[in-house]
Design an enzyme around this catalytic site. Structure first.
Site, PDB file in Angstrom:
ATOM      1  N   CYS A  84       2.661   0.270  16.316  1.00 39.10           N
ATOM      2  CA  CYS A  84       2.660   0.225  14.851  1.00 39.10           C
ATOM      3  C   CYS A  84       3.962   0.866  14.378  1.00 39.10           C
ATOM      4  CB  CYS A  84       1.451   0.982  14.304  1.00 39.10           C
ATOM      5  SG  CYS A  84       1.417   1.035  12.504  1.00 39.10           S
ATOM      6  N   HIS A 159       3.211 -11.234  16.912  1.00 37.16           N
ATOM      7  CA  HIS A 159       3.520 -11.647  15.528  1.00 37.16           C
ATOM      8  C   HIS A 159       3.788 -13.138  15.455  1.00 37.16           C
ATOM      9  CE1 HIS A 159       3.816  -7.618  13.791  1.00 37.16           C
ATOM     10  NE2 HIS A 159       4.135  -7.275  15.033  1.00 37.16           N
ATOM     11  N   GLU A 214      -2.403  -8.544   8.660  1.00 37.05           N
ATOM     12  CA  GLU A 214      -2.412  -7.863   9.958  1.00 37.05           C
ATOM     13  C   GLU A 214      -3.718  -8.064  10.719  1.00 37.05           C
ATOM     14  OE1 GLU A 214      -1.056  -3.898  10.526  1.00 37.05           O
ATOM     15  OE2 GLU A 214       0.183  -3.953   8.722  1.00 37.05           O
ATOM     16  N   CYS A 223       4.315  -3.787   6.994  1.00 37.93           N
ATOM     17  CA  CYS A 223       4.068  -3.753   8.438  1.00 37.93           C
ATOM     18  C   CYS A 223       5.433  -3.608   9.120  1.00 37.93           C
ATOM     19  CB  CYS A 223       3.381  -5.047   8.879  1.00 37.93           C
ATOM     20  SG  CYS A 223       3.147  -5.154  10.668  1.00 37.93           S
ATOM     21  N   GLY A 226       5.983  -6.054  11.912  1.00 41.31           N
ATOM     22  CA  GLY A 226       6.114  -7.348  11.239  1.00 41.31           C
ATOM     23  C   GLY A 226       7.512  -7.511  10.650  1.00 41.31           C
TER      24      GLY A 226
HETATM   25  N1  LIG Z   1      -2.255  -4.581  13.008  1.00 40.18           N
HETATM   26  C1  LIG Z   1      -1.279  -4.447  14.041  1.00 40.18           C
HETATM   27  C2  LIG Z   1      -0.935  -3.016  14.345  1.00 40.18           C
HETATM   28  C3  LIG Z   1      -0.332  -2.262  13.181  1.00 40.18           C
HETATM   29  C4  LIG Z   1       1.062  -2.727  12.787  1.00 40.18           C
HETATM   30  C5  LIG Z   1       1.643  -1.817  11.728  1.00 40.18           C
HETATM   31  N2  LIG Z   1       1.102  -1.893  10.446  1.00 40.18           N
HETATM   32  C6  LIG Z   1       3.151  -1.730  11.751  1.00 40.18           C
HETATM   33  O1  LIG Z   1       3.690  -1.083  10.830  1.00 40.18           O
HETATM   34  O2  LIG Z   1       3.797  -2.191  12.703  1.00 40.18           O
HETATM   35  C7  LIG Z   1      -1.767  -5.123  15.340  1.00 40.18           C
HETATM   36  O3  LIG Z   1      -2.984  -5.257  15.532  1.00 40.18           O
HETATM   37  O4  LIG Z   1      -0.923  -5.491  16.159  1.00 40.18           O
END
Ligand SMILES: N[C@@H](CCC[C@H](N)C(=O)O)C(=O)O
Length: 281
Positions: A84, A159, A214, A223, A226
């Site tokens: 994250c 992603h 997400e 994110c 992201g």
């Molecule tokens: N939801 C993501 C993990 C979290 C990503 C985060 N918000 C970021 O800032 O990178 C997953 O399940 O891969």
């Protein structure tokens, strides 16, 4: 559940409940994560960051020589994610504020399930040396009647970066429900980014805006991984080997910089907003 000491923080509105568990004594269950993250019945957050010594958590095996602290990240639905980007930045803010680590010009190494990241504190911004993103396949995402071509990118977590077509504005997308995607390509699920171009900025080579749905958390205000994925695709599409990409998200701006062969940075704000103790339930 026993009462839990927590701190609440966010990076560009991507918010987390931070739980300090230095000796790895806490058995944080998915149900506890869901309860902490609930926005009506709990503290509220897109995820939980458990702060634990790397040597005390088997999930961080092999990283203790490089990093004292392990970011045990959980999505708000209780699932585990490898990485994250905003989480690492907020985690670093927590370590420094609570004197568990000293800021240094060479950075603070943080163990994650995707390997060690290195975070540099620069006033209200925290910049992280991220795992290099890997753009690897074409795919699509579907929201309602609309299907968008996209590109799969591995940032340690998965992603799918999709450009909007026909001048469609970002805010026209309904992201209350998760986009459809190719489950054969993403068997463990995927974070889906939707991107449009934005006005040029003097401080960046490229400027885009995005929204994200997400995996495990739903639509979030930002994110970090992201943004890294979007930055990698934007540079590739512009034919730039390196450069700076400014990325506007609903919660604020993140900056991705690729300045050497294997060096990718994610920068943005990281803030702690509150702390307290949950009531035993
Ligand atoms: N939801 C993501 C993990 C979290 C990503 C985060 N918000 C970021 O800032 O990178 C997953 O399940 O891969």
């Amino acid at each position: 559940m026993d009462g839990v000491n927590f701190t609440k923080g966010h990076g560009a509105g991507n918010d987390f409940v931070i739980v300090e568990d230095v000796d790895g004594a806490l058995d944080l269950t998915p149900a506890q994560v869901v309860a902490l993250c609930h926005r009506r019945f709990g503290i509220g957050g897109d995820g939980v960051l458990r702060v634990v010594r790397t040597a005390k958590d088997p999930a961080a095996a092999g990283q203790a020589a490089e990093a004292e602290w392990f970011m045990d990240y959980r999505n708000s639905d209780g699932s585990i994610a490898e990485m994250c980007g905003n989480g690492v930045r907020v985690f670093t803010r927590y370590l420094v504020t609570h004197e568990l680590a000293e800021p240094s010009p060479t950075g603070i190494p943080i163990a994650t399930r995707a390997g060690v990241m290195v975070a540099i504190v620069e006033g209200d911004q925290i910049r992280v040396h991220m795992k290099s993103p890997r753009v690897y396949a074409a795919s699509t995402a579907t929201t309602g009647p609309l299907t968008f071509p996209g590109v799969a990118v591995d940032c340690g977590n998965p992603h799918l970066v999709c450009g909007l077509h026909d001048g469609l504005p970002l805010d026209s997308l309904d992201l209350h429900v998760g986009p459809g995607f190719d489950r054969a390509l993403f068997p463990a699920g995927v974070n889906v980014e939707f991107v449009v171009g934005a006005e040029p900025l003097p401080e960046a080579d490229l400027h885009v805006a995005m929204r994200v749905f997400e995996r495990g958390s739903g639509e979030t205000l930002a994110c970090g991984t992201g943004a890294l994925a979007v930055g990698a695709v934007a540079l590739r599409d512009a034919g730039l080997a390196m450069g700076v990409v400014a990325i506007d998200l609903p919660g604020g701006r993140l900056t991705v910089t690729h300045d050497a062969e294997d060096r990718w940075w994610l920068a943005g704000p990281a803030v702690l907003v509150a702390s307290g103790e949950t009531t035993p339930a």
